[in-house]
Design a protein around this motif. Structure first.
Motif, short mmCIF file in Angstrom:
data_model
loop_
_atom_site.label_atom_id
_atom_site.label_comp_id
_atom_site.label_asym_id
_atom_site.label_seq_id
_atom_site.Cartn_x
_atom_site.Cartn_y
_atom_site.Cartn_z
N GLU A 1 -16.85 -3.56 -0.89
CA GLU A 1 -16.48 -4.91 -0.46
C GLU A 1 -16.85 -5.93 -1.53
N ALA B 1 -14.30 -5.82 -4.26
CA ALA B 1 -13.04 -6.40 -3.80
C ALA B 1 -13.12 -7.93 -3.82
N GLU B 2 -14.26 -8.48 -3.40
CA GLU B 2 -14.43 -9.93 -3.44
C GLU B 2 -14.46 -10.44 -4.88
N ARG C 1 -10.95 -10.61 -6.12
CA ARG C 1 -10.27 -11.81 -5.60
C ARG C 1 -10.69 -13.06 -6.36
N ALA D 1 -3.90 -7.93 -7.87
CA ALA D 1 -3.41 -8.29 -6.53
C ALA D 1 -2.75 -7.13 -5.80
N GLU E 1 -3.39 -3.89 -5.12
CA GLU E 1 -4.11 -3.05 -4.15
C GLU E 1 -4.29 -3.80 -2.82
N HIS E 2 -4.72 -5.05 -2.91
CA HIS E 2 -4.88 -5.85 -1.68
C HIS E 2 -3.55 -6.03 -0.98
N THR F 1 -2.61 -2.89 0.99
CA THR F 1 -3.48 -2.74 2.15
C THR F 1 -3.06 -3.69 3.27
N ALA F 2 -2.85 -4.96 2.92
CA ALA F 2 -2.45 -5.95 3.92
C ALA F 2 -1.07 -5.64 4.49
N ARG G 1 -1.18 2.15 -2.61
CA ARG G 1 -2.45 1.44 -2.76
C ARG G 1 -3.40 2.20 -3.67
N HIS H 1 -4.95 0.87 -7.12
CA HIS H 1 -6.39 0.85 -7.39
C HIS H 1 -6.69 1.49 -8.74
N ASP I 1 4.65 -12.53 2.81
CA ASP I 1 4.13 -11.30 3.40
C ASP I 1 5.17 -10.63 4.29
#
Length: 358
Positions: free
Chosen positions: A54, A57-58, A61, A101, A103-104, A107-108, A171, A175, A303
């Motif tokens: 996590e 990942a942050e 971002r 961007a 990978e995120h 996932t989303a 994904r 990554h 999205d």
């Protein structure tokens, strides 16, 4: 008809304090470069396993946020910076932001599609989780009142499993691509240039006396022109049949109606970042709820558009069961309706009168 507004947050309106010049831009760029380096250090400290922690990942971002802001400033205020340096840095920063961007995004997108299938089918478990159960399920009896919903439930489980396989694979690849990019000589070259930017901004000789507000205003004008070209009257309707016809085609090119909206989203981001730069290195720009709501609507539009494209791509998988194809078709239509809802929300937010404090 779009209304004309007196916007107190217009960068060309009255500015409290000294006139923002190239020195303010330099402070803003140094602050963003420092954020980039801080996020890079955090990413290295938190590590990155097969799926990433996590913390990493942050950090990724934060890297994307600072890279976007630096790149946007080089675009909006290029005349105040060394031209060759800008032309070199902008595509590299876009590469960093875009690579991190993906990978995120996958996932989303998977979460969005599985949640939509769950909602549409009315099942008690997410489609990907119900695959084993529905593999042995018997189809509903002919003539039953819930036959259509039952067919969707059976197909949704297999559709969810198919989407889960495809998007999880994408994904994982994204990554790996991001990890390779962060360890590449190309990224290290970008990081070195950002490190230099944190202490030395390549301003032109006249930048120190040039007002930033006209350049920020030009970014706002480009946004306004692009919004004017949008079919906002069509967006005011709850149903846009023309937008759904393209999804029924075997053509794999992007939806033709979406490109202008995606462009407005990018221009809105450039406008927001230009306002931040004008406000100084602290980024104390007045929060414009109208811009915030419009930006959120355009993010939902992007999205939903990409999710609909993913559903259509999955439906083109060879030799899938008819029930699976049916569920993916329903899912595609649902996401295109979400696209229309986001356009309507943008129309409502953009044409809302901005009320300034007296």
């Amino acid at each position: 008809m779009a209304q004309q507004h007196l916007d107190p947050t217009d960068p060309r309106s009255r500015h409290a304090g000294p006139v923002p010049t190239g020195d303010a831009l330099a402070g803003y760029l140094r602050a963003q470069a420092t954020e980039f380096l801080r996020a890079l250090r955090l990413h290295r400290e938190t590590g990155s396993g097969p799926n990433g922690s996590e913390g990493s990942a942050e950090a990724a971002r934060a890297l994307r946020r600072s890279a976007r802001r630096i790149s946007a400033s080089l675009h909006s205020f290029q005349s105040l910076l060394d031209a060759d340096w800008c032309e070199t840095m902008r595509p590299e920063l876009a590469w960093v932001s875009g690579t991190l961007a993906m990978e995120h995004a996958y996932t989303a997108r998977l979460e969005r599609l599985l949640a939509a299938l769950h909602r549409l089918s009315g099942s008690t478990a997410l489609p990907a989780q119900a695959t084993a159960r529905t593999g042995a399920a018997t189809p509903p009896r002919a003539g039953a009142p819930t036959q259509e919903r039952g067919n969707l439930t059976v197909g949704a489980a297999k559709a969810g499993a198919l989407l889960d396989r495809q998007l999880t694979l994408a994904r994982t690849r994204a990554h790996s691509t991001a990890l390779q990019a962060l360890g590449s000589s190309r990224f290290h070259a970008v990081a070195d240039k950002v490190a230099v930017l944190a202490s030395e901004v390549p301003l032109t000789k006249t930048a120190g006396t040039t007002d930033l507000r006209p350049l920020a205003g030009a970014a706002q004008d480009r946004l306004a022109d692009a919004v004017t070209a949008l079919p906002l009257l069509t967006a005011g309707n709850p149903y846009n049949a023309t937008a759904l016809v393209h999804g029924l085609s075997p053509d794999t090119v992007p939806h033709p109606q979406d490109a202008p909206w995606h462009q407005v989203r990018l221009l809105l981001r450039l406008h927001r970042y230009a306002r931040e730069a004008v406000s100084g290195p602290k980024g104390n720009a007045v929060v414009d709820l109208r811009l915030l709501s419009a930006g959120q609507a355009l993010n939902r539009h992007r999205d939903a558009s990409e999710a609909a494209a993913a559903a259509a791509q999955a439906a083109r998988t060879p030799r899938i069961a008819p029930a699976t194809a049916y569920a993916l078709g329903v899912l595609h239509a649902d996401q295109r309706h979400e696209v229309e809802a986001a356009r309507f929300a943008f129309q409502q937010a953009w044409q809302k009168e901005t009320v300034g404090a007296s």
